[in-house]
Write a protein that holds these residues in place. Structure first.
Motif, PDB file in Angstrom:
ATOM      1  N   UNK A 111       5.592   4.960   1.830  1.00  0.00           N
ATOM      2  CA  UNK A 111       4.132   4.848   1.796  1.00  0.00           C
ATOM      3  C   UNK A 111       3.598   6.250   1.508  1.00  0.00           C
ATOM      4  N   UNK A 112       3.517   6.561   0.212  1.00  0.00           N
ATOM      5  CA  UNK A 112       3.221   7.941  -0.199  1.00  0.00           C
ATOM      6  C   UNK A 112       1.840   8.444   0.232  1.00  0.00           C
ATOM      7  N   UNK A 113       0.753   7.661   0.021  1.00  0.00           N
ATOM      8  CA  UNK A 113      -0.560   8.182   0.450  1.00  0.00           C
ATOM      9  C   UNK A 113      -0.606   8.497   1.946  1.00  0.00           C
ATOM     10  N   UNK A 137      -6.675   2.528 -11.539  1.00  0.00           N
ATOM     11  CA  UNK A 137      -5.410   3.283 -11.534  1.00  0.00           C
ATOM     12  C   UNK A 137      -4.622   3.024 -10.243  1.00  0.00           C
ATOM     13  N   UNK A 138      -4.171   1.760 -10.056  1.00  0.00           N
ATOM     14  CA  UNK A 138      -3.444   1.460  -8.816  1.00  0.00           C
ATOM     15  C   UNK A 138      -2.084   2.151  -8.776  1.00  0.00           C
ATOM     16  N   UNK A 139      -1.642   2.499  -7.562  1.00  0.00           N
ATOM     17  CA  UNK A 139      -0.298   3.065  -7.395  1.00  0.00           C
ATOM     18  C   UNK A 139       0.727   1.933  -7.473  1.00  0.00           C
ATOM     19  N   UNK A 140       1.939   2.212  -8.008  1.00  0.00           N
ATOM     20  CA  UNK A 140       2.968   1.162  -7.982  1.00  0.00           C
ATOM     21  C   UNK A 140       3.308   0.778  -6.545  1.00  0.00           C
ATOM     22  N   UNK A 141       3.642  -0.503  -6.350  1.00  0.00           N
ATOM     23  CA  UNK A 141       3.876  -1.014  -5.001  1.00  0.00           C
ATOM     24  C   UNK A 141       4.983  -0.255  -4.270  1.00  0.00           C
ATOM     25  N   UNK A 142       5.969   0.241  -5.026  1.00  0.00           N
ATOM     26  CA  UNK A 142       7.074   1.003  -4.427  1.00  0.00           C
ATOM     27  C   UNK A 142       6.568   2.191  -3.606  1.00  0.00           C
ATOM     28  N   UNK A 143       5.421   2.752  -4.043  1.00  0.00           N
ATOM     29  CA  UNK A 143       4.930   3.984  -3.411  1.00  0.00           C
ATOM     30  C   UNK A 143       3.872   3.733  -2.338  1.00  0.00           C
ATOM     31  N   UNK A 144       3.603   2.466  -2.033  1.00  0.00           N
ATOM     32  CA  UNK A 144       2.577   2.201  -1.007  1.00  0.00           C
ATOM     33  C   UNK A 144       3.138   1.407   0.169  1.00  0.00           C
ATOM     34  N   UNK A 145       4.453   1.137   0.163  1.00  0.00           N
ATOM     35  CA  UNK A 145       5.034   0.340   1.254  1.00  0.00           C
ATOM     36  C   UNK A 145       6.260   1.008   1.835  1.00  0.00           C
ATOM     37  N   UNK A 149      -0.397   5.572  12.661  1.00  0.00           N
ATOM     38  CA  UNK A 149      -0.970   4.227  12.491  1.00  0.00           C
ATOM     39  C   UNK A 149      -2.211   4.283  11.612  1.00  0.00           C
ATOM     40  N   UNK A 150      -3.091   5.238  11.908  1.00  0.00           N
ATOM     41  CA  UNK A 150      -4.337   5.358  11.135  1.00  0.00           C
ATOM     42  C   UNK A 150      -4.027   5.760   9.689  1.00  0.00           C
ATOM     43  N   UNK A 151      -2.976   6.580   9.500  1.00  0.00           N
ATOM     44  CA  UNK A 151      -2.586   6.984   8.132  1.00  0.00           C
ATOM     45  C   UNK A 151      -2.210   5.748   7.312  1.00  0.00           C
ATOM     46  N   UNK A 152      -1.559   4.766   7.946  1.00  0.00           N
ATOM     47  CA  UNK A 152      -1.218   3.523   7.245  1.00  0.00           C
ATOM     48  C   UNK A 152      -2.467   2.763   6.816  1.00  0.00           C
ATOM     49  N   UNK A 153      -3.469   2.700   7.723  1.00  0.00           N
ATOM     50  CA  UNK A 153      -4.734   2.042   7.385  1.00  0.00           C
ATOM     51  C   UNK A 153      -5.448   2.788   6.264  1.00  0.00           C
ATOM     52  N   UNK A 154      -5.438   4.113   6.349  1.00  0.00           N
ATOM     53  CA  UNK A 154      -6.073   4.968   5.331  1.00  0.00           C
ATOM     54  C   UNK A 154      -5.455   4.706   3.962  1.00  0.00           C
ATOM     55  N   UNK A 155      -4.130   4.605   3.938  1.00  0.00           N
ATOM     56  CA  UNK A 155      -3.393   4.390   2.690  1.00  0.00           C
ATOM     57  C   UNK A 155      -3.835   3.097   2.007  1.00  0.00           C
ATOM     58  N   UNK A 156      -4.022   2.036   2.825  1.00  0.00           N
ATOM     59  CA  UNK A 156      -4.451   0.751   2.264  1.00  0.00           C
ATOM     60  C   UNK A 156      -5.814   0.855   1.587  1.00  0.00           C
ATOM     61  N   UNK A 157      -6.767   1.472   2.277  1.00  0.00           N
ATOM     62  CA  UNK A 157      -8.112   1.633   1.708  1.00  0.00           C
ATOM     63  C   UNK A 157      -8.089   2.535   0.465  1.00  0.00           C
ATOM     64  N   UNK A 158      -7.288   3.607   0.529  1.00  0.00           N
ATOM     65  CA  UNK A 158      -7.203   4.554  -0.586  1.00  0.00           C
ATOM     66  C   UNK A 158      -6.672   3.853  -1.825  1.00  0.00           C
ATOM     67  N   UNK A 159      -5.635   3.024  -1.626  1.00  0.00           N
ATOM     68  CA  UNK A 159      -5.067   2.310  -2.767  1.00  0.00           C
ATOM     69  C   UNK A 159      -6.047   1.276  -3.318  1.00  0.00           C
ATOM     70  N   UNK A 160      -6.818   0.632  -2.405  1.00  0.00           N
ATOM     71  CA  UNK A 160      -7.852  -0.306  -2.868  1.00  0.00           C
ATOM     72  C   UNK A 160      -8.867   0.405  -3.755  1.00  0.00           C
ATOM     73  N   UNK A 161      -9.239   1.631  -3.343  1.00  0.00           N
ATOM     74  CA  UNK A 161     -10.214   2.404  -4.131  1.00  0.00           C
ATOM     75  C   UNK A 161      -9.640   2.739  -5.511  1.00  0.00           C
ATOM     76  N   UNK A 162      -8.342   3.142  -5.542  1.00  0.00           N
ATOM     77  CA  UNK A 162      -7.697   3.457  -6.828  1.00  0.00           C
ATOM     78  C   UNK A 162      -7.631   2.210  -7.714  1.00  0.00           C
ATOM     79  N   UNK A 163      -7.336   1.061  -7.084  1.00  0.00           N
ATOM     80  CA  UNK A 163      -7.255  -0.199  -7.835  1.00  0.00           C
ATOM     81  C   UNK A 163      -8.618  -0.541  -8.429  1.00  0.00           C
ATOM     82  N   UNK A 164      -9.678  -0.299  -7.651  1.00  0.00           N
ATOM     83  CA  UNK A 164     -11.042  -0.612  -8.112  1.00  0.00           C
ATOM     84  C   UNK A 164     -11.421   0.187  -9.356  1.00  0.00           C
ATOM     85  N   UNK A 165     -10.888   1.426  -9.462  1.00  0.00           N
ATOM     86  CA  UNK A 165     -11.231   2.226 -10.657  1.00  0.00           C
ATOM     87  C   UNK A 165     -10.128   2.130 -11.720  1.00  0.00           C
TER      88      UNK A 165
END
Length: 469
Positions: A155-157, A138-146, A120-136
């Motif tokens: 959900x690769x991350x 280099x967002x991950x494609x949606x296919x790899x985050x859901x 469960x926490x890994x799913x939350x972590x993935x969301x924040x991690x992708x937000x950080x990548x988006x902010x700089x």
């Protein structure tokens, strides 16, 4: 047969001396282990949701009530960890107090609790991690985050972070503790920044009405609201201090250090939670906090974008330590159950080079990575709560039972005001279980039935106590 299933273990202080695990953790390592596990999802995610949907500004009271229930349980944990010891946490204590079948069922319950919590926490972590990548940029494609159910591939991350933690735990517990300590420092730094910024931006009118949802009510659709319902939701924020007790066989002086680690981490985190939830609802109106990252969101609303970015970094570090400590606790419980013969001996092999149970670490890592990658785990977080509360009730009961059945047992730490505190622990944790939805209860019962099948078909015949008798 009726007597066989209630066989109980004797307490021997050197029970664990030949386990092959390395005694290397100090009392502060244990306290940081507790803080690492406790401060995470609760403070960075659940505070906003509980305030917006269940408690309003009175979410601070929800934290106080959940914290009190945990405090009673923590004092019972501290007494049993000092006197019974062993690395199996509530599982090991139940084996001594109630007998084998209760021990197996609580161990089985903890396997569900810890593994689901990590995923469960890994799913939350993935969301924040992708937000950080988006902010700089280099967002991950949606296919790899859901997860596939949500229209993605994997959900690769979420899967990747679990596999990285797997490698860290294989290397050894002292290295893992060092990484944990560093990340706890980052996490506390970000909370300090939030407290400093928020203190100067409080609008007291946001605290009115203080209890918009009252104490407790059940809505027509079966959902529950109010301060008490909020308490059974934010209880997830405290899950983790019990993981400290799984480190008994790697603590340098477990009888003195475990109670210190358990009580210190819980007391410190409760103060932090009350402070942060109070400031959060004072800075912005509680109705605006129903988002997945309320602390960062509040700072964005105030216009502090730099602070919001810093908070996201702290959250990524924070959620990593939560996963690390719970993953660690999970492997030690399986290790203890396997050593007692209740699970296959395959799991109690300790690698002589790293002095860690590598097989268990790898197997758990792969299963949890698959779960985190392919299953959306929103509906499973409540299962974690019910499993934890059940374990807490049994630990409090264990203190009472052992005070009667083994009055002469050596108790380096005693839960104060006994039997009052253990009884209050049982009552408050049972009450919090009652505020959870009925579907959660159904899933929990199904898991326990599967456990009974495993126990009667394998564990009962292979347990070390069965072979000894």
């Amino acid at each position: 047969m009726s007597m066989q299933i209630f066989r109980s273990k004797h307490i021997t202080s050197d029970d664990d001396s030949g386990s092959g695990l390395k005694r290397c953790l100090s009392k502060w390592d244990l306290a940081f282990l507790g803080i690492g596990a406790i401060i995470g999802t609760g403070i960075f995610v659940l505070t906003g949701i509980a305030a917006a949907t269940q408690s309003g500004p009175a979410v601070t009271l929800s934290f106080v009530i959940a914290g009190l229930a945990c405090a009673f349980a923590a004092l019972s944990y501290a007494e049993l960890s000092a006197s019974v010891g062993g690395c199996g946490s509530a599982y090991g204590y139940s084996y001594v107090a109630f007998g084998e079948i209760f021990a197996f069922m609580i161990g089985w319950d903890l396997l569900l609790e810890y593994s689901l919590a990590v995923a469960t926490v890994a799913n939350g972590w993935s969301g924040y991690f992708n937000n950080a990548l988006t902010a700089i940029g280099i967002p991950l494609p949606e296919m790899l985050t859901k997860a596939p159910k949500l229209g993605g591939l994997i959900n690769l991350p979420a899967a990747a972070i679990i596999l990285i933690l797997m490698l860290l735990l294989i290397i050894g517990v002292k290295h893992s503790a060092k990484v944990n300590n560093a990340m706890v420092f980052v996490k506390l730094l970000t909370i300090t920044v939030f407290i400093a910024v928020a203190t100067f931006n409080i609008h007291p009118e946001n605290w009115h009405p203080f209890m918009p949802f009252g104490w407790f009510q059940t809505l027509p659709d079966g959902k529950t609201t109010g301060v008490l319902a909020g308490a059974s939701l934010v209880f997830f924020a405290y899950v983790g201090f019990d993981a400290v007790s799984t480190a008994a066989e790697e603590a340098r002086d477990p009888q003195r250090d475990l109670p210190f680690g358990i009580v210190t981490s819980l007391a410190f985190c409760t103060v932090i939670y009350i402070l942060v939830s109070g400031l959060l609802t004072g800075v912005v109106n509680y109705t605006e906090l129903n988002v997945s990252s309320p602390v960062a969101h509040a700072l964005n609303l105030l216009g502090y974008n730099w602070a919001s970015a810093l908070i996201s970094t702290g959250v990524i570090a924070g959620l990593t330590t939560v996963m690390l400590v719970l993953y660690y606790g999970l492997t030690r419980i399986i290790f203890a159950m396997s050593r007692d013969g209740l699970l296959s001996p395959f799991f109690s092999e300790v690698n002589p080079k790293t002095q860690t149970p590598v097989r268990v670490i790898v197997l758990c890592g792969i299963i949890m990575a698959i779960a985190a990658g392919f299953i959306p785990l929103g509906d499973l977080a409540e299962l974690v709560n019910i499993g934890t509360l059940a374990a807490f009730v049994l630990v409090c009961l264990g203190v009472l039972v052992l005070r009667i059945t083994k009055p002469d047992m050596k108790r380096p730490f005693r839960s104060p005001f006994s039997p009052l505190f253990p009884v209050l622990g049982m009552l408050s944790c049972t009450a919090l279980m009652a505020f959870l939805p009925s579907l959660t209860w159904l899933r929990f019962v199904v898991w326990l039935v599967i456990g009974l099948i495993v126990y009667f078909s394998y564990s009962m015949h292979h347990s070390k106590l069965a072979k000894a008798s």
